[in-house]
Design a protein around this motif. Structure first.
Motif, short mmCIF file in Angstrom:
data_model
loop_
_atom_site.label_atom_id
_atom_site.label_comp_id
_atom_site.label_asym_id
_atom_site.label_seq_id
_atom_site.Cartn_x
_atom_site.Cartn_y
_atom_site.Cartn_z
N ALA A 188 0.84 -1.21 0.00
CA ALA A 188 0.00 0.00 0.00
C ALA A 188 0.87 1.25 0.00
N PRO A 189 0.36 2.34 -0.57
CA PRO A 189 1.14 3.59 -0.54
C PRO A 189 1.22 4.13 0.88
N MET A 190 2.41 4.54 1.31
CA MET A 190 2.56 5.16 2.63
C MET A 190 3.53 6.33 2.53
N ASP A 191 2.97 7.51 2.73
CA ASP A 191 3.74 8.74 2.62
C ASP A 191 4.96 8.69 3.55
N GLY A 192 6.12 9.04 3.03
CA GLY A 192 7.33 9.06 3.85
C GLY A 192 7.97 7.69 4.01
N ILE B 275 -5.60 7.42 -8.20
CA ILE B 275 -6.16 8.62 -7.56
C ILE B 275 -6.39 8.32 -6.08
N ASN B 276 -5.93 9.23 -5.22
CA ASN B 276 -6.07 9.06 -3.77
C ASN B 276 -7.36 9.74 -3.29
N MET B 277 -8.31 8.93 -2.82
CA MET B 277 -9.52 9.48 -2.19
C MET B 277 -9.66 8.89 -0.80
N LEU C 287 -8.09 3.59 -8.62
CA LEU C 287 -8.64 4.46 -7.57
C LEU C 287 -8.39 3.80 -6.23
N LYS C 288 -8.04 4.61 -5.23
CA LYS C 288 -7.96 4.08 -3.86
C LYS C 288 -8.84 4.95 -2.98
N LEU C 289 -9.78 4.35 -2.30
CA LEU C 289 -10.70 5.14 -1.47
C LEU C 289 -11.04 4.42 -0.17
N ALA D 253 1.75 5.42 -9.94
CA ALA D 253 2.06 6.72 -9.35
C ALA D 253 0.77 7.26 -8.78
N GLN D 254 0.79 7.65 -7.49
CA GLN D 254 -0.46 8.10 -6.87
C GLN D 254 -0.57 9.62 -6.82
N LEU D 255 -1.70 10.11 -7.31
CA LEU D 255 -1.97 11.55 -7.33
C LEU D 255 -3.01 11.92 -6.30
N VAL E 32 -1.28 -4.30 1.42
CA VAL E 32 -0.75 -4.37 2.79
C VAL E 32 0.03 -3.10 3.11
N GLY E 33 -0.34 -2.43 4.18
CA GLY E 33 0.35 -1.21 4.57
C GLY E 33 1.31 -1.42 5.71
N ARG E 34 0.89 -1.05 6.95
CA ARG E 34 1.79 -1.02 8.09
C ARG E 34 2.45 -2.36 8.39
N ALA E 35 1.74 -3.45 8.13
CA ALA E 35 2.36 -4.76 8.42
C ALA E 35 3.62 -4.98 7.59
N ALA F 263 -8.62 -5.38 -1.44
CA ALA F 263 -9.04 -5.06 -0.07
C ALA F 263 -7.85 -4.50 0.71
N ASN F 264 -8.14 -3.53 1.54
CA ASN F 264 -7.06 -2.91 2.33
C ASN F 264 -7.56 -2.56 3.74
N GLY F 265 -6.62 -2.72 4.68
CA GLY F 265 -6.88 -2.26 6.05
C GLY F 265 -6.79 -3.36 7.08
N GLY F 266 -5.84 -3.21 8.00
CA GLY F 266 -5.82 -4.05 9.19
C GLY F 266 -5.10 -5.38 9.08
N VAL F 267 -4.47 -5.68 7.94
CA VAL F 267 -3.72 -6.95 7.86
C VAL F 267 -2.52 -6.85 8.80
C1 LIG Z 1 2.46 6.45 7.46
C2 LIG Z 1 1.33 6.24 6.50
C3 LIG Z 1 1.29 6.96 5.31
C4 LIG Z 1 0.25 6.77 4.39
N1 LIG Z 1 0.27 7.43 3.19
C5 LIG Z 1 -0.66 7.15 2.25
C6 LIG Z 1 -0.59 7.72 0.94
O1 LIG Z 1 0.33 8.49 0.60
N2 LIG Z 1 -1.59 7.41 0.05
C7 LIG Z 1 -2.63 6.56 0.40
O2 LIG Z 1 -3.49 6.30 -0.44
N3 LIG Z 1 -2.69 5.99 1.60
C8 LIG Z 1 -1.74 6.25 2.52
N4 LIG Z 1 -1.78 5.62 3.74
C9 LIG Z 1 -2.86 4.65 4.01
C10 LIG Z 1 -2.40 3.22 3.67
O3 LIG Z 1 -2.16 3.08 2.29
C11 LIG Z 1 -3.47 2.19 4.09
O4 LIG Z 1 -4.66 2.50 3.41
C12 LIG Z 1 -3.74 2.20 5.59
O5 LIG Z 1 -2.53 2.25 6.33
C13 LIG Z 1 -4.53 0.95 6.01
O6 LIG Z 1 -3.83 -0.23 5.66
P1 LIG Z 1 -2.98 -1.06 6.76
O7 LIG Z 1 -3.91 -1.35 7.92
O8 LIG Z 1 -2.56 -2.31 6.03
O9 LIG Z 1 -1.85 -0.20 7.19
C14 LIG Z 1 -0.79 5.83 4.68
C15 LIG Z 1 -0.74 5.12 5.89
C16 LIG Z 1 0.30 5.31 6.79
C17 LIG Z 1 0.32 4.50 8.05
#
Ligand SMILES: Cc1cc2nc3c(=O)[nH]c(=O)nc-3n(C[C@H](O)[C@H](O)[C@H](O)COP(=O)(O)O)c2cc1C
Length: 350
Positions: free
Chosen positions: A13-17, A99-101, A141-143, A71-73, A226-229, A202-206
């Motif tokens: 998953a996209p994660m800023d920074g 697209i980020n929503m 799209l991501k929402l 590339a996410q806008l 998958v994001g934080r995991a 699907a996204n969130g909480g894995v």
């Molecule tokens: C530090 C951080 C930065 C994030 N930056 C973005 C981002 O740039 N674009 C986006 O669509 N979601 C961003 N997210 C959201 C994640 O992509 C994801 O939707 C969210 O963390 C839930 O998934 P997870 O439970 O697997 O972490 C960010 C999440 C975190 C924790």
């Protein structure tokens, strides 16, 4: 369950920074099927004449070892989003535009961007159309599900994405009001996935590889994001595939964790000034080291390290000590943080 021709995908998953080219490359090395850049501000990028900062340009870096990359806008102005999409396509280095929503940060939604669009479906659709019309690449799209539980707009926006020929939609099963905490609505994601033909991710909480497989099954989705995991276990993509094949994942001990940090630092120095890259390693170490003996002390010492050579020396010395003590295993009792919601510091809300 709707039959799917493609194998399910497990993507970062996209994660800023965090999901910069360096970290993405490590995840691709562990078998991630795809990734997305950090969010790219369309207001900054869409204006043709504005000079872009070095930090901004880093978000556009792609390494050759990377796989499928969108590339996410982010933005609320259709013309700026369209102009940015065109430029991203012209760079010729991405596989899709997303697209980020979903971004819930107060500053972002206060300017009508990210999750704010969930409250304004008409403007959201206008932006989707503008990006689609100006992109030579597939559009994704991501929402989130909606602004709050009283305004669940994801189903209509997903239908609009399908009608416009989008390639896929990633659904974070929370509302904006929930931000990153609280339970993910699996039923809501499944209802969306079963109501359309367009692939839903699907996204969130894995929290672990087994979770990802259960999430896929329960949501009847085409993939899992998958994001934080993945920050804590970049090898989660390898583990998922082993589990699916009926095999047992390896143990990911200190040797592997330190190796990931050394690789990340080296890769990061390829696209960022050395001092910035090395300072940034503190964030990654805080995800990867907890659970190892002496992690807290090592992380404290990292705060005084600014050069790649010093970073390497510190990490190699730390690992040597663990190897000599025969103590390279992860001790869960040393890392009581297991709940993902408490793992991530709140995002800035200013
Ligand atoms: C530090 C951080 C930065 C994030 N930056 C973005 C981002 O740039 N674009 C986006 O669509 N979601 C961003 N997210 C959201 C994640 O992509 C994801 O939707 C969210 O963390 C839930 O998934 P997870 O439970 O697997 O972490 C960010 C999440 C975190 C924790």
């Amino acid at each position: 369950m709707r039959p799917r021709a493609d194998a399910p995908q497990f993507v970062l998953a996209p994660m800023d920074g965090m999901t910069r080219a360096s970290f993405r490359t490590v995840c691709f090395g562990y078998g991630a099927d795809g990734a997305t850049t950090e969010m790219i501000q369309s207001l900054a990028y869409g204006r043709a004449k504005r000079r872009l900062s070095a930090t901004f340009l880093e978000t556009l870096v792609r390494f050759p070892e990377e796989g499928d990359l969108a590339a996410q806008l982010i933005g609320g102005n259709p013309a700026m989003m369209a102009a940015s999409a065109r430029k991203l396509c012209d760079l010729g280095r991405f596989d899709a535009i997303e697209i980020n929503m979903g971004c819930p940060a107060r500053k972002v939604v206060g300017s009508g961007n990210g999750a704010a669009l969930l409250r304004e479906p008409e403007r959201a659709v206008e932006i989707m159309r503008a990006v689609r019309d100006s992109s030579r690449l597939p559009v994704r799209l991501k929402l989130r599900l909606g602004w709050d539980e009283g305004s669940i707009t994801a189903p209509e926006l997903v239908r609009a994405a399908e009608e416009m020929g989008f390639e896929r939609v990633t659904v974070h099963g929370r509302t904006r009001v929930q931000r990153y905490a609280g339970s993910v609505d699996i039923d809501a994601i499944r209802a969306i996935a079963e109501s359309v033909q367009i692939p839903i991710y699907a996204n969130g909480g894995v929290t672990c590889a087994r979770d990802a497989l259960t999430f896929l099954e329960q949501t009847r989705s085409g993939g899992v994001s998958v994001g934080r995991a993945a920050l804590k276990q970049p090898w989660i993509f390898e583990d998922i595939k082993l589990l699916r094949a009926g095999e047992t994942p390896r143990e990911h001990d200190a040797v592997e964790r330190v190796d990931v940090l050394l690789r990340l630092a080296r890769l990061s120095c390829l696209h960022r000034p050395e001092r910035v890259a090395v300072c940034e390693m503190r964030k990654f170490a805080a995800w990867l080291l907890p659970g190892l003996t002496g992690a807290a002390d090592t992380m404290a010492r990292l705060n005084h390290v600014f050069a790649l050579e010093d970073f390497n020396q510190l990490m190699e010395g730390y690992l040597d000590g663990l190897l000599r003590a025969g103590d390279t295993r992860v001790h869960p009792e040393l890392n009581p943080r297991t709940d993902l919601d408490t793992l991530t510091k709140p995002l800035p809300e200013t």
